[in-house]
Write a protein that holds these residues in place. Structure first.
Motif, mmCIF file in Angstrom:
data_model
loop_
_atom_site.group_PDB
_atom_site.id
_atom_site.type_symbol
_atom_site.label_atom_id
_atom_site.label_comp_id
_atom_site.label_asym_id
_atom_site.label_seq_id
_atom_site.Cartn_x
_atom_site.Cartn_y
_atom_site.Cartn_z
ATOM 1 N N GLY A 1 23.962 -8.356 -33.389
ATOM 2 C CA GLY A 1 24.818 -7.193 -33.550
ATOM 3 C C GLY A 1 24.035 -5.893 -33.541
ATOM 4 N N SER A 2 24.675 -4.812 -33.119
ATOM 5 C CA SER A 2 24.069 -3.485 -33.184
ATOM 6 C C SER A 2 25.146 -2.433 -32.978
ATOM 7 N N LYS B 1 8.348 -14.182 -30.318
ATOM 8 C CA LYS B 1 7.593 -14.864 -29.262
ATOM 9 C C LYS B 1 8.135 -14.590 -27.862
ATOM 10 N N ASN B 2 9.437 -14.428 -27.738
ATOM 11 C CA ASN B 2 10.049 -14.462 -26.420
ATOM 12 C C ASN B 2 10.694 -13.168 -25.942
ATOM 13 N N ALA B 3 10.943 -12.232 -26.832
ATOM 14 C CA ALA B 3 11.639 -11.008 -26.435
ATOM 15 C C ALA B 3 10.688 -9.978 -25.846
ATOM 16 N N ASP B 4 11.240 -9.107 -25.015
ATOM 17 C CA ASP B 4 10.519 -7.951 -24.530
ATOM 18 C C ASP B 4 10.825 -6.818 -25.512
ATOM 19 N N ILE B 5 10.654 -5.565 -25.104
ATOM 20 C CA ILE B 5 10.976 -4.445 -25.990
ATOM 21 C C ILE B 5 12.488 -4.258 -25.946
ATOM 22 N N GLU B 6 13.218 -5.052 -26.729
ATOM 23 C CA GLU B 6 14.671 -5.092 -26.699
ATOM 24 C C GLU B 6 15.201 -5.595 -28.030
ATOM 25 N N ARG B 7 16.397 -5.127 -28.389
ATOM 26 C CA ARG B 7 17.023 -5.595 -29.614
ATOM 27 C C ARG B 7 17.427 -7.059 -29.457
ATOM 28 N N VAL B 8 17.746 -7.706 -30.573
ATOM 29 C CA VAL B 8 18.097 -9.130 -30.526
ATOM 30 C C VAL B 8 19.300 -9.370 -29.622
ATOM 31 N N GLY B 9 20.312 -8.516 -29.719
ATOM 32 C CA GLY B 9 21.501 -8.671 -28.885
ATOM 33 C C GLY B 9 21.205 -8.528 -27.412
ATOM 34 N N GLN B 10 20.322 -7.588 -27.060
ATOM 35 C CA GLN B 10 19.918 -7.414 -25.673
ATOM 36 C C GLN B 10 19.138 -8.633 -25.188
ATOM 37 N N PHE B 11 18.306 -9.162 -26.055
ATOM 38 C CA PHE B 11 17.546 -10.373 -25.737
ATOM 39 C C PHE B 11 18.493 -11.546 -25.480
ATOM 40 N N ILE B 12 19.499 -11.703 -26.334
ATOM 41 C CA ILE B 12 20.483 -12.775 -26.167
ATOM 42 C C ILE B 12 21.249 -12.610 -24.861
ATOM 43 N N ASP B 13 21.657 -11.365 -24.553
ATOM 44 C CA ASP B 13 22.392 -11.131 -23.309
ATOM 45 C C ASP B 13 21.533 -11.443 -22.091
ATOM 46 N N ARG B 14 20.229 -11.243 -22.201
ATOM 47 C CA ARG B 14 19.335 -11.494 -21.068
ATOM 48 C C ARG B 14 19.115 -12.979 -20.831
ATOM 49 N N ILE B 15 18.902 -13.750 -21.902
ATOM 50 C CA ILE B 15 18.604 -15.179 -21.714
ATOM 51 C C ILE B 15 19.849 -16.053 -21.827
ATOM 52 N N GLY B 16 20.924 -15.486 -22.389
ATOM 53 C CA GLY B 16 22.156 -16.243 -22.572
ATOM 54 C C GLY B 16 22.292 -16.794 -23.981
ATOM 55 N N LEU B 17 23.475 -16.652 -24.566
ATOM 56 C CA LEU B 17 23.716 -17.144 -25.921
ATOM 57 C C LEU B 17 23.523 -18.657 -26.002
ATOM 58 N N LYS B 18 23.916 -19.359 -24.954
ATOM 59 C CA LYS B 18 23.802 -20.821 -24.963
ATOM 60 C C LYS B 18 22.358 -21.261 -25.164
ATOM 61 N N PRO C 1 16.682 -3.121 -14.381
ATOM 62 C CA PRO C 1 17.459 -2.728 -15.552
ATOM 63 C C PRO C 1 18.876 -3.296 -15.502
ATOM 64 N N VAL C 2 19.414 -3.597 -16.664
ATOM 65 C CA VAL C 2 20.781 -4.088 -16.779
ATOM 66 C C VAL C 2 21.680 -2.919 -17.136
ATOM 67 N N ALA C 3 22.537 -2.516 -16.238
ATOM 68 C CA ALA C 3 23.394 -1.352 -16.462
ATOM 69 C C ALA C 3 24.276 -1.550 -17.678
ATOM 70 N N GLY C 4 24.312 -0.536 -18.546
ATOM 71 C CA GLY C 4 25.162 -0.602 -19.726
ATOM 72 C C GLY C 4 24.683 -1.581 -20.764
ATOM 73 N N GLY C 5 23.541 -2.214 -20.547
ATOM 74 C CA GLY C 5 23.035 -3.188 -21.506
ATOM 75 C C GLY C 5 21.713 -2.754 -22.073
ATOM 76 N N LEU C 6 20.635 -3.092 -21.356
ATOM 77 C CA LEU C 6 19.311 -2.759 -21.863
ATOM 78 C C LEU C 6 19.001 -1.276 -21.738
ATOM 79 N N THR C 7 19.548 -0.635 -20.724
ATOM 80 C CA THR C 7 19.171 0.754 -20.471
ATOM 81 C C THR C 7 20.196 1.417 -19.560
ATOM 82 N N GLU C 8 20.143 2.740 -19.496
ATOM 83 C CA GLU C 8 20.987 3.480 -18.559
ATOM 84 C C GLU C 8 20.178 3.991 -17.370
#
Length: 318
Positions: free
Chosen positions: A158-159, A192-209, A242-249
């Protein structure tokens, strides 16, 4: 450089003012500490502000007064640096609230003790709510624990900020000990696995599953790793889209020159070696929500920095 433990607040007629925020675990403060806040605020002409993270900020300070303010307060800063566990918000729970279902204070203070100021890939916020009313706002926290009659439900990702995201339910009905264990797994997996991104952005990138499967597999296995967590960075030569509307504008990719229109979060994701440059110019909040849509030009104006100087320094290191 920023004064120790201070944040730039506002520039009035070319003069910079700063704020300091001491750490107050869970928002619990003794009467003598409150008196000290008041005395210091009067001495240095500061304004006291209650923050959303259950702290008391002193704002409107001069740079030359900051060091002595900390000495007079005899307290520690709430924030060590931009990318760390920033806060653990705690509701009253069964100790003080008629609706409380679990001991949110005990659990929340333990999380604060374990993780506050710990380095992360980006900023991280936690919340612990003693009932479904969620006064600690667990649904907009990177890690949130919500109490029910059966135990603790754990939420992730969440954020709020410029790209709000509601947290995803990870697991339900845990004991307090189990909740602490799975938070530890979440934190280590993210480190260990995230880049410079919030947890939610990390989840959206790799998938919640995948996130859920990996974390729960470790949880049910009951094995705790002993190796130190490493923050991964982008591999050399990797082109980041970049992921539009997600990680960055922004639209910056590896090989591009940094311009006045380049978005801050884009720059530090594509060129992580620029982080020390930003910090050397007093721009420490690299994980803040504004960075996902704020260009260098705007950030320089807000911080009272000459844009040509910071652009030259940024492009030099890339």
């Amino acid at each position: 450089m920023l004064p120790t433990g201070a944040n730039l607040q506002k520039i009035w007629n070319g003069k910079k003012t700063y704020a300091v925020t001491p750490h107050i675990p869970g928002g619990f403060v003794k009467a003598d500490a409150l008196r000290k806040y008041a005395d210091v605020a009067e001495k240095y002409g500061a304004t006291l502000k209650l923050t959303s993270a259950q702290r008391i900020m002193l704002t409107g300070l001069k740079a030359e007064d900051v060091e002595q303010v900390w000495a007079d307060l005899e307290m520690q800063p709430a924030i060590g640096f931009a990318n760390c566990v920033r806060s653990v918000k705690i509701c009253p729970g069964i100790a003080f609230c008629k609706r409380g279902k679990q001991d949110s204070i005990k659990l929340g203070l333990e999380l604060d003790k374990r993780y506050h100021k710990k380095e992360m890939p980006s900023r991280m916020k936690m919340g612990v709510a003693g009932c479904p009313n969620s006064c600690a706002e667990v649904y907009v926290k990177d890690v949130g624990l919500l109490a029910t009659d059966a135990g603790w439900n754990v939420y992730v990702g969440g954020s709020a900020g410029s790209h709000p995201r509601l947290a995803d339910l990870l697991i339900e009905d845990l004991t307090a000990e189990e909740a602490l264990h799975i938070v530890d797994i979440i934190v280590r997996y993210y480190q260990k696995n995230a880049d410079i991104e919030r947890v939610g952005q990390f989840i959206d990138r790799i998938g919640l599953k995948k996130f859920k499967a990996d974390v729960l597999a470790e949880f049910y296995k009951g094995v705790s790793e002993t190796t130190e967590p490493l923050v991964s960075q982008s591999a050399a030569g990797e082109k980041i889209i970049p992921v539009a509307g997600g990680l960055t504008e922004g639209t910056l990719v590896l090989g591009d020159k940094i311009t006045a229109d380049s978005v801050i979060s884009d720059i530090i994701r594509v060129y992580p070696q620029t982080v020390p440059v930003f910090r050397s110019f007093g721009m420490g909040c690299l994980g803040c929500p504004s960075s996902t849509g704020e260009a260098v030009q705007k950030a320089a104006e807000i911080h009272g920095i000459k844009v040509d100087e910071i652009l030259a320094a940024l492009n030099k290191v890339i």
